[in-house]
Design a protein around this motif. Structure first.
Motif, short mmCIF file in Angstrom:
data_model
loop_
_atom_site.label_atom_id
_atom_site.label_comp_id
_atom_site.label_asym_id
_atom_site.label_seq_id
_atom_site.Cartn_x
_atom_site.Cartn_y
_atom_site.Cartn_z
N ARG A 591 0.82 -1.22 0.00
CA ARG A 591 0.00 0.00 0.00
C ARG A 591 0.84 1.26 0.00
NH1 ARG A 591 -2.21 1.10 4.69
NH2 ARG A 591 -4.09 2.22 4.09
N GLU A 593 3.81 1.98 -0.71
CA GLU A 593 4.69 2.31 -1.84
C GLU A 593 3.95 3.12 -2.89
OE1 GLU A 593 7.80 1.86 -1.91
OE2 GLU A 593 8.07 0.44 -0.26
N PHE A 594 2.64 3.03 -2.89
CA PHE A 594 1.84 3.80 -3.84
C PHE A 594 1.20 5.00 -3.17
CE2 PHE A 594 2.05 -0.50 -5.43
CZ PHE A 594 2.50 -0.28 -6.72
N MET A 595 0.87 4.83 -1.89
CA MET A 595 0.20 5.93 -1.21
C MET A 595 1.18 7.05 -0.88
SD MET A 595 -2.20 3.59 1.17
CE MET A 595 -2.25 4.74 2.51
N THR A 596 2.39 6.66 -0.54
CA THR A 596 3.38 7.68 -0.20
C THR A 596 4.76 7.25 -0.70
OG1 THR A 596 4.52 8.71 1.65
CG2 THR A 596 3.30 6.72 2.17
N PRO A 597 4.91 7.21 -2.03
CA PRO A 597 6.18 6.71 -2.56
C PRO A 597 7.38 7.54 -2.11
CG PRO A 597 4.82 7.68 -4.30
CD PRO A 597 3.96 7.60 -3.09
N GLU A 598 7.19 8.87 -2.02
CA GLU A 598 8.32 9.70 -1.59
C GLU A 598 8.66 9.40 -0.14
OE1 GLU A 598 5.37 10.97 -2.41
OE2 GLU A 598 5.55 12.14 -4.25
N GLY A 599 7.62 9.22 0.66
CA GLY A 599 7.83 8.95 2.08
C GLY A 599 8.59 7.64 2.27
N ARG A 601 10.49 6.20 0.09
CA ARG A 601 11.85 6.34 -0.43
C ARG A 601 12.72 7.08 0.58
NH1 ARG A 601 14.03 9.38 -5.27
NH2 ARG A 601 16.06 8.43 -5.48
N HIS A 602 12.13 8.08 1.17
CA HIS A 602 12.85 8.85 2.19
C HIS A 602 13.20 7.93 3.37
CE1 HIS A 602 14.12 12.30 4.49
NE2 HIS A 602 13.31 11.95 5.48
#
Lengths: 622, 614
Positions: A591, A593-599, A601-602
């Motif tokens: 979930r 990875e799509f809902m908050t990909p930047e988060g 990744r960070h």
């Protein structure tokens, strides 16, 4: 007598013949007698003789005695035949009418000493033997050796003929072997003089020739003639920097390591020197094989200690993922090593994992067959837990990743008595960060968390706080993770609570997402979703094709029309119609990875930064 | 919509109607007759006398009417026993008008119908209704009641007579009760609105059908209405049509936001006409629509749904396991950010603050809106994922919302997180979510994420958004600027890490924009293609340039822009509608709208903003 009757009778008499063969040495007179009787029975037909004798394995079974018998009978025949008749017979062995033509080469080595053929005549047959089968007969080295043993002068000519052939078809190896055999058989005298002259010619020739010369000495690894001085001289004269020369030199050192323990001190020194220059491909393979053999056979009294072999392995690192042969050899060696000395083997695993772990884990991740056998063996033998514990607590990231791959293969779940339960907070945090960063298998991350939950609860403090935040994130991310935790054995109450909280939050989000305020679509979204799904479908199909053994084995036929299929059987008749089978692949999309990909990744970046900090001992300083 | 608001707008619409519908050289006059005709059909049976639109004789200024004998409309019940007669008036029921404007005369004629004509043989009861859509006075009402008392209760010895009256309130109530259908609007718009109602009921908001069929058709409908009736009546009909459409599309799961979408297009059309109109009534009606219809609806909408919107991941959740969904959720998040921001901006602009009580109420309203905004952002990462360069408007509105509620500290907390997320996308140009699309082409973005093309379809070499972000950062005070500006510039403009590592990325060309002089007019019409682009490149060529160097250069740049072209903030239309038009037309905002915070016109930058961060 018809052939069928012969077979019948032969089968009836088989056990008695076998007993006779095994119990009675086959002397020259007996063999001559067998030949005479058989020749008469076949009415002097060379073709029948070739066919009948080549089928000996069928009648008498496959064993060296049969090889000796038939080879001896052929030798008896050769002694009475002219060169032309011998050639005729040899060509008959290559003919398409020979049912057992591949097996016929099994008998030739014993018969070759009785050949009257010149090198030129023999070369003609050797040349003919190739196109028939696309390569030289597999017994050719032995055939050539026997020929060289009895006809050393002709052997030089034969070597010269091989030398004139294009490189890369194994011809060079035959030259090296011929040279080695003749050299071994004639330590002095005229023949040896010719050997020396031939060596001088090779040494002054192109790279290929120098490599052949080195290789011929590699076969002489166990010979007293190849001492340190000789080896150093060979290196000085023949190894001038070309890859082929270096490869042959590595081969020579490998052969010395494998065959001449007394020469190890200088061999290992030379191997170190080679490793320092940076070897690759086959060169590296030879050195790796030597190093592993040295390590495996090293004892307290050995002239070269394990530590030195480990240093050599370290110098060779890193092995690359495409060093397939070296990795395969490593796998076999490891099985051997664990049988002999599990504690020592553990150190070897750690060494390779720490120096070449990146390639190792990549290899295991991408190729399910690699290290499967070893992992199964380790699991059965009960070594898996200690291997994983050793790697997980390593200070080297690459080694920890290999540990993850081994756990994936071995399915290790419990670490009751191992050092895992004594791991420090820093070691645990580092490992769990590694799992979160590197593993796309969320179920597996859950298993790792289960392993450490109890220990973390006991340690408490900042680690515990961080851990349950990570648990919550993973639980919010995938159902796979949640299920693993919920099914996990106690004591996991706190883990369960975290997962339950995540489930409640997910439910709340899902309910809120159904709000009338959030039901709108975005222009272009539908088309893009269709495009995305098509792409996703293609990728899943590719993945299925790649990972399904069935799909790889079976030939794929695209059925253009209809919903069932039928195939012709061996007789050409169509079989019954079968319905199409469906192949499915199920995967869970994480979930977050799509809902908050930047988060996410960070989060990974921060995790990697923290891993580096922990590797550098920041926590200890604190 | 808010309870009771429909009554307000129906009242306004019905009050604006003439007695009769007729076409004149000045245009069509819409009459109350059409409304009463439809009500009569719903309540009293088949019409006997029709309110036909009188076709004008081209030679006459006024429509020539036929003799009516006080009867404007009449209906016969299905059993043919009750005859209902309407006498229509668009004048106020006053003492003066009772005689002067024919109330008495018309009613006197109406109560004596000829019941001998064919079809009336079975009539046993006659009811006469005076329907008037204007004011009334007590004297007028008394005169009417006296008239009722004095009237003969029998007609021709065979039928009873009763007399009733529908004033404006009664008309509105009955209309809302029986006539919330496209039949209410003037006849020439019936078909158009009917079809629009069908579309609104069946198309999902934001779907291709919605965008390509319904929205253009709706905008054409509103334009047609305003073209045909440029005064109050046109402006009054638009909200009525919207209410009818909302009623018909009630079963559509997406209508809540879809309706706001249509309301916004209507508002933009009204403000466009407002811009050139001198009709005080019309202008008043547009203001009423903006405040009482649109803003009130937004307020109601967020009160009803803010709990869901502020629930953790409620918007993020819409990604549904695909990067297409990730982009879509970002667009939805920004949709809400824009509207909450606009609502807050309008509260700041519109609410009175002369008395302490008014000041308190205004502050509370602004604080509430800022809470909505912060709740939305805290709950959803999608709010910090702008996709298009034009979404600088949402960023500006976010800043306005937080500054006006004296919460610039929250803005200071949000900006670094936003920059961090943008930075990850900036340095990973081939990543799943591309950097801001400078062409504002959402199709490109979707294609990029759906196909994961190796070849990047989006050019992001120039960025207005990043410049806006840096300018807004300058409004957060010296401490914030010195701690962050250098990093913002390095990360976003250069695409370099804090340690100075930079991949093969060209620096962004920062781009500002000077709007044309008639920006308000143009932006209400569509995308403002004119104006002057003002590229600057980078503010420092050094990766390690400190914040002060960057601010100095930025200040110089702002001063130069101001020197080259002045910008008047005296708009003929309030700024709120212009911001809405900019959002809907994806047209940039003029930078002077926000620069006042970070670059006051006194010339000294970084003079502390009202509530500086930290």
């Amino acid at each position: 007598m018809a052939r069928g009757e012969t077979v019948e009778r032969a089968n009836d008499d088989r056990s008695s013949i076998e007993a006779e063969l095994l119990n009675r040495p086959l002397d020259q007179a007996t063999l001559n007698g067998v030949f005479v009787e058989l020749w008469a029975e076949l009415k002097g037909s060379r073709a029948d003789f070739a066919v009948r004798t080549s089928a000996a394995f069928s009648y008498l079974g496959v064993c060296d005695e049969v090889r000796g018998l038939v080879g001896g009978v052929w030798g008896a025949a050769f002694r009475g035949w002219s060169s032309a008749e011998q050639i005729e017979f040899l060509r008959l062995l290559l003919s398409n009418e020979m049912v057992h033509r591949d097996l016929s080469f099994e008998f030739l080595p014993a018969a070759v000493p009785h050949l009257k053929l010149t090198a030129q005549e023999f070369w003609g047959w050797i040349g003919d033997s190739r196109p028939e089968r696309g390569g030289y007969p597999h017994r050719l080295p032995e055939i050539l050796k026997r020929y060289a043993d009895v006809k050393p002068t002709e052997a030089f000519e034969l070597a010269d003929l091989f030398l004139r052939q294009p490189a890369g078809t194994g011809n060079a190896r035959f030259v090296a072997l011929l040279l080695y055999w003749v050299r071994e058989n004639h330590p002095t005298g005229d023949i040896r003089q010719r050997v020396n002259e031939f060596e001088v010619l090779l040494a002054s020739g192109p790279i290929d020739h120098r490599s052949i010369l080195l290789e011929s000495w590699a076969f002489a690894a166990g010979s007293p003639e190849l001492d340190e001085a000789k080896a150093v001289d060979l290196k000085r004269r023949l190894v001038r920097g070309a890859a082929e020369e270096l490869k042959s030199w590595c081969f020579l050192l490998q052969r010395v390591t494998l065959n001449a323990p007394e020469k190890l001190p200088w061999a290992v020194r030379e191997l170190h020197a080679v490793a320092k220059t940076g070897v690759a491909g086959e060169q590296k393979y030879f050195v790796v094989v030597a190093a592993l053999h040295g390590w495996l056979t090293a004892k307290a009294t050995s002239p070269v200690s394990r530590t030195e072999w480990e240093a050599l392995l370290r110098a060779l690192a890193p092995l690359k993922a495409d060093d397939n042969a070296a990795w395969d050899h490593f796998e076999y060696s490891l099985v051997d090593a664990f049988e002999k000395d599990a504690a020592g083997a553990l150190a070897l695993v750690a060494l390779v994992a720490e120096t070449s772990g990146t390639s190792w884990s990549k290899l295991m991740e991408e190729n399910p067959d690699k290290f499967r056998w070893w992992c199964q063996t380790m699991n059965t033998a009960g070594h898996a837990e200690s291997i994983v514990a050793r790697l997980w607590l390593s200070n080297v990231r690459a080694a920890r990743r290999v540990g993850f791959q081994i756990v994936r293969r071995c399915g290790v779940n419990a670490f009751g008595s191992s050092s895992i339960q004594r791991a420090t907070a820093g070691e645990i945090e580092r490992l769990l960060l590694e799992a979160a960063v590197n593993l796309a298998e969320y179920e597996f991350v859950g298993r790792v968390h289960l392993v450490f939950a109890d220990r973390i609860n006991n340690l408490g403090g900042r680690l515990e706080e961080w851990f349950y935040d990570e648990v919550l994130t993973q639980a919010l991310n995938t159902n796979q993770y949640r299920q693993v935790i919920l099914k996990g054995a106690p004591p996991t109450a706190k883990l369960h609570a975290a997962v339950k909280e995540a489930e409640q939050r997910i439910q709340k989000s899902e309910k809120a997402s159904d709000s009338p305020a959030l039901r709108m679509r975005i222009p272009g979204q539908t088309r893009a979703e269709a495009l995305s799904m098509r792409r996703f479908g293609r990728e899943v199909a590719k993945g299925f094709q790649k990972h399904s053994i069935f799909a790889q084995l079976a030939h794929t036929i695209q059925l253009l029309y209809g919903k069932s299929w039928r195939m012709p059987d061996a007789t050409g008749a169509l079989g019954a119609a079968a319905n199409l089978m469906k192949s499915e692949a199920v995967t869970e999309l994480p979930r977050l990875e799509f809902m908050t990909p930047e988060g996410m990744r960070h989060r990974r970046i921060m995790a990697m930064r923290r891993i580096v900090e922990l590797d550098n001992g920041v926590d200890e300083v604190e | 919509m808010k309870p009771g608001l429909d009554k307000v707008f129906f009242t306004a619409y019905l009050a604006s109607l003439k007695e009769r519908t007729r076409s004149e050289q000045a245009g069509v006059k819409w009459g109350i007759d059409w409304v009463v005709y439809n009500l009569g059909q719903a309540l009293y049976g088949k019409p006997v006398r029709l309110p036909f639109l009188r076709q004008p004789d081209p030679t006459l200024l006024k429509t020539k009417t036929e003799a009516e004998f006080g009867v404007d409309l009449s209906f016969l019940s299905s059993d043919e026993k009750i005859l209902t007669i309407f006498a229509l008036k668009d004048e106020a029921l006053t003492n003066k008008n009772w005689v002067n404007n024919g109330f008495l005369e018309d009613l006197s004629k109406a109560i004596t119908p000829d019941l001998t004509v064919p079809g009336m043989e079975a009539v046993t009861a006659v009811q006469v209704i005076l329907a008037h859509n204007s004011d009334e006075e007590a004297n007028g009402v008394t005169l009417f009641e006296n008239f009722v008392k004095a009237a003969n209760p029998q007609i021709a010895g065979r039928a009873t007579l009763s007399i009733g009256r529908w004033n404006l309130s009664e008309l509105v109530d009955l209309t809302l009760k029986y006539l919330l259908t496209p039949a209410l609007v003037p006849q020439q718009f019936f078909g158009q609105l009917n079809y629009l109602c069908y579309q609104a009921a069946n198309f999902a908001h934001g779907s291709d059908e919605w965008e390509k069929q319904l929205v253009p058709a709706w905008r054409r409908f509103v334009d047609d209405v305003l073209q045909l009736e440029r005064g109050v009546r046109g402006a009054s009909l638009v909200p009525v049509a919207l209410i009818i459409l909302r009623q018909h599309a009630g079963a559509n799961r997406t209508i809540e936001t879809g309706w706001i979408d249509l309301v916004e297009w209507s508002a933009i059309a009204l403000w466009r006409q407002f811009h050139g109109s001198t009709d005080a009534g019309f202008r008043r009606q547009v203001n009423l629509f903006w405040i009482t219809f649109y803003l009130a609806e937004l307020d109601r909408f967020y009160r009803a749904h803010i709990e869901a919107l502020n629930t953790e991941n409620s918007i993020d959740q819409l990604a549904h396991g695909s990067m297409v969904g990730t982009v879509a959720s970002a667009m939805i998040a920004h949709w809400h950010m824009a509207r909450i921001g606009l609502l807050s901006f309008e509260k700041l602009q519109g609410m009175k603050d002369t008395t302490p009580e008014e000041q308190r109420k205004k502050y509370e309203a602004l604080l509430e809106a800022s809470n909505w905004m912060i709740g939305l952002i805290n709950a959803n990462d999608s709010c910090l994922r702008p996709v298009l360069d034009i979404q600088h408007i949402e960023l500006v509105l976010l800043m306005f919302t937080l500054f006006s509620a004296e919460r610039s500290d929250q803005f200071a907390l949000l900006l670094p997180g936003l920059v961090q997320r943008l930075f990850l996308r900036r340095v990973n140009a081939r990543g799943e979510i591309p950097f801001l699309d400078g062409y504002n082409n959402l199709d490109h973005v979707f294609e990029q994420v759906a196909s994961s093309n190796e070849e990047i379809l989006i050019t992001t070499q120039s960025s207005y958004y990043v410049l806006v972000l840096i300018e807004l950062a300058c409004a957060l005070g010296d401490k914030f600027v010195s701690e962050n500006l250098s990093q913002f510039h390095r990360r976003l403009v250069w695409g370099a890490t804090d340690s100075g590592e930079q991949r093969d990325l060209k620096p962004l060309d920062l781009m500002s924009w000077q709007p044309p002089d008639d920006w308000p007019k143009q932006v209400l019409t569509g995308y403002v293609d004119e104006g002057t682009a003002v590229p600057h490149g980078v503010f420092s060529k050094k990766l390690d340039a400190n914040s002060e160097e960057i601010r100095t250069e930025l200040t110089r740049f702002v001063a130069e822009m101001r020197k080259s072209k002045s910008f008047s903030d005296e708009f003929p239309v309030p700024l709120g509608p212009l911001i809405l038009a900019s959002i809907r037309h994806r047209s940039p905002l003029p930078p002077e709208i926000w620069r006042i915070y970070g670059f006051p016109l006194t010339g000294n930058p970084a003079s502390p903003s009202p509530e500086t961060a930290n």
